[in-house]
Design an enzyme around this catalytic site. Structure first.
Site, PDB file in Angstrom:
ATOM      1  N   ASP A 145       0.816  -1.211   0.000  1.00  0.00           N
ATOM      2  CA  ASP A 145       0.000   0.000   0.000  1.00  0.00           C
ATOM      3  C   ASP A 145       0.855   1.269   0.000  1.00  0.00           C
ATOM      4  O   ASP A 145       1.679   1.469   0.879  1.00  0.00           O
ATOM      5  CB  ASP A 145      -0.900  -0.047   1.238  1.00  0.00           C
ATOM      6  CG  ASP A 145      -1.982   0.996   1.205  1.00  0.00           C
ATOM      7  OD1 ASP A 145      -1.837   1.998   0.507  1.00  0.00           O
ATOM      8  OD2 ASP A 145      -2.990   0.802   1.911  1.00  0.00           O
ATOM      9  N   GLY A 197      -4.546   3.648  -8.198  1.00  0.00           N
ATOM     10  CA  GLY A 197      -4.579   3.997  -9.610  1.00  0.00           C
ATOM     11  C   GLY A 197      -3.688   5.165  -9.982  1.00  0.00           C
ATOM     12  O   GLY A 197      -3.771   5.684 -11.110  1.00  0.00           O
ATOM     13  N   ASP A 218     -10.243   4.279  -2.391  1.00  0.00           N
ATOM     14  CA  ASP A 218     -10.890   3.264  -1.559  1.00  0.00           C
ATOM     15  C   ASP A 218     -12.406   3.214  -1.731  1.00  0.00           C
ATOM     16  O   ASP A 218     -13.071   4.232  -1.876  1.00  0.00           O
ATOM     17  CB  ASP A 218     -10.594   3.532  -0.080  1.00  0.00           C
ATOM     18  CG  ASP A 218      -9.113   3.482   0.239  1.00  0.00           C
ATOM     19  OD1 ASP A 218      -8.351   2.975  -0.599  1.00  0.00           O
ATOM     20  OD2 ASP A 218      -8.733   3.955   1.322  1.00  0.00           O
TER      21      ASP A 218
END
Length: 393
Positions: A145, A197, A218
């Site tokens: 992440d 993205g 999210d």
């Protein structure tokens, strides 16, 4: 930068060989992730319970095999740089062994930054060390992440004001570094890029060994957010293939803030998109409706179809959408969507999707065959409702 309160990321990878450099994700990955329901409070017991429920409910046998621990499992690094777990996860190797004993796969979470979204230790400067540790635990899936690494990217922009690609190049290098570290372990670990993205990962993810990559920010358990994400995927189908998949984030089915019709829309759209199906609910409290949506065999078969094609929008008219997905054997999946606040009719012309002489139509959610149909097929849909059809010759 995501906060602990808002974060709910799912990481994915891609690759340049037939099924990716690591040979994984020939079909969109399926499983469960801890974040959407448990967030920063997840424990070893919660994860073991999820593994048990995947088996007892039949979800494992339906294809949901990854059990992924998201953020907040980390403790502190010792003097040698080894990252230890916190008190909620006393023994990750034992947890992985338990998950494997159930015929399931074990997933973990980290960040290329110094800190995760929740402020826990990331992998910056410890990529190879962490990858070896994951392999020793028996990890099968890594969600990586972006989180605090956005600070590093902003610094790169400031230091190189005349280089428009400075931040992007730094990010790609960071994701490549972990991808190389995972490969060096010799253990097949599915690599999931969670970076919302940023800078179109569908164009460069395959070269880093990624099996999936987030295409959006999210998701949350609301109809508005879900459809904003889902319908924004139009035009991305050419970037998905066996081994590497576009990821519009995890499933919210069963978390309770959408209606049954809205959850059917959610699942219909995700399977048309050939999206990874990562359930994010409390599996011990599923209703019959939740189970019927998550384990509908025809819906899962659309997502997991061996042709490996992502679907795309056929046309849009106001609040009405028609999406199609090519399937093996010359079949086509059709999603009819009513985004309005009233009952509406939504139609598809079978000739427009390759069935000039008509075809056999199966209604996925009604679980019934509609027989031979020709010309225009029309469904009456409730507000925020969807129909999912499979058309064959």
């Amino acid at each position: 930068m995501r906060t602990l309160a808002s974060f709910s990321c799912a990481l994915l990878l891609c690759s340049v060989s037939a099924f990716g450099q690591n040979g994984l994700a020939a079909k969109p990955p399926m499983g469960w992730n801890s974040w959407n329901h448990f967030a920063g409070h997840v424990t070893d017991a919660d994860v073991r319970s999820a593994a048990d429920e995947l088996v007892s409910t039949g979800m494992r046998d339906a294809g949901y095999v990854y059990v992924n621990v998201d953020d907040t499992w980390q403790g502190e690094r010792d003097a040698q740089g080894v990252l230890h777990t916190n008190s909620r996860f006393p023994d990750m190797k034992a947890l992985g062994d338990y998950i494997h004993s159930k015929g399931l796969k074990f997933g973990i979470y980290s960040s290329p930054g110094a800190k995760t979204c929740g402020g826990y230790a990331g992998s910056l400067g410890h990529e190879a060390q962490d990858a070896k540790m994951y392999a020793s635990w028996g990890v099968d899936f890594l969600k990586y992440d972006l989180c605090s690494f956005q600070d590093n990217m902003n610094q790169a922009k400031a230091e190189h004001p005349n280089d428009p690609n400075a931040a992007k190049d730094l990010m790609i290098a960071a994701y490549r570094k972990m991808g190389d570290a995972l490969k060096a372990t010799g253990r097949p670990i599915l690599y999931s890029l969670c970076q919302y993205g940023v800078d179109q990962p569908w164009k460069w993810g395959p070269g880093l060994g990624a099996n999936m990559w987030r295409t959006t920010d999210d998701i949350d358990d609301s109809y508005g957010r879900m459809i904003a994400i889902g319908f924004s995927q139009a035009g991305l189908s050419k970037y998905a293939a066996p081994g590497h998949w576009n990821d519009p984030d995890m499933l919210e089915v069963g978390n309770g803030k959408m209606t049954e019709d809205e959850y059917k829309t959610h699942m219909s759209l995700w399977v048309i998109l050939a999206a990874p199906l990562l359930a994010g609910n409390d599996l011990s409290k599923m209703s019959d409706s939740d189970k019927s949506i998550l384990m509908n065999k025809d819906a899962i078969a659309i997502d997991q179809d061996s042709l490996g094609k992502q679907g795309d929008r056929l046309y849009e008219s106001g609040d009405l959408d028609v999406w199609t997905k090519p399937l093996s054997g010359g079949r086509v999946a059709v999603g009819l969507f009513n985004r309005s606040w009233s009952v509406r009719e939504v139609s598809v012309d079978l000739a427009a999707i390759g069935f000039r002489n008509g075809g056999n139509v199966r209604d996925v959610w009604e679980q019934k065959d509609m027989g031979q149909r020709k010309g225009v097929v029309t469904e009456t849909l409730p507000k925020h409702g969807a129909a999912l059809l499979i058309v064959s010759k």
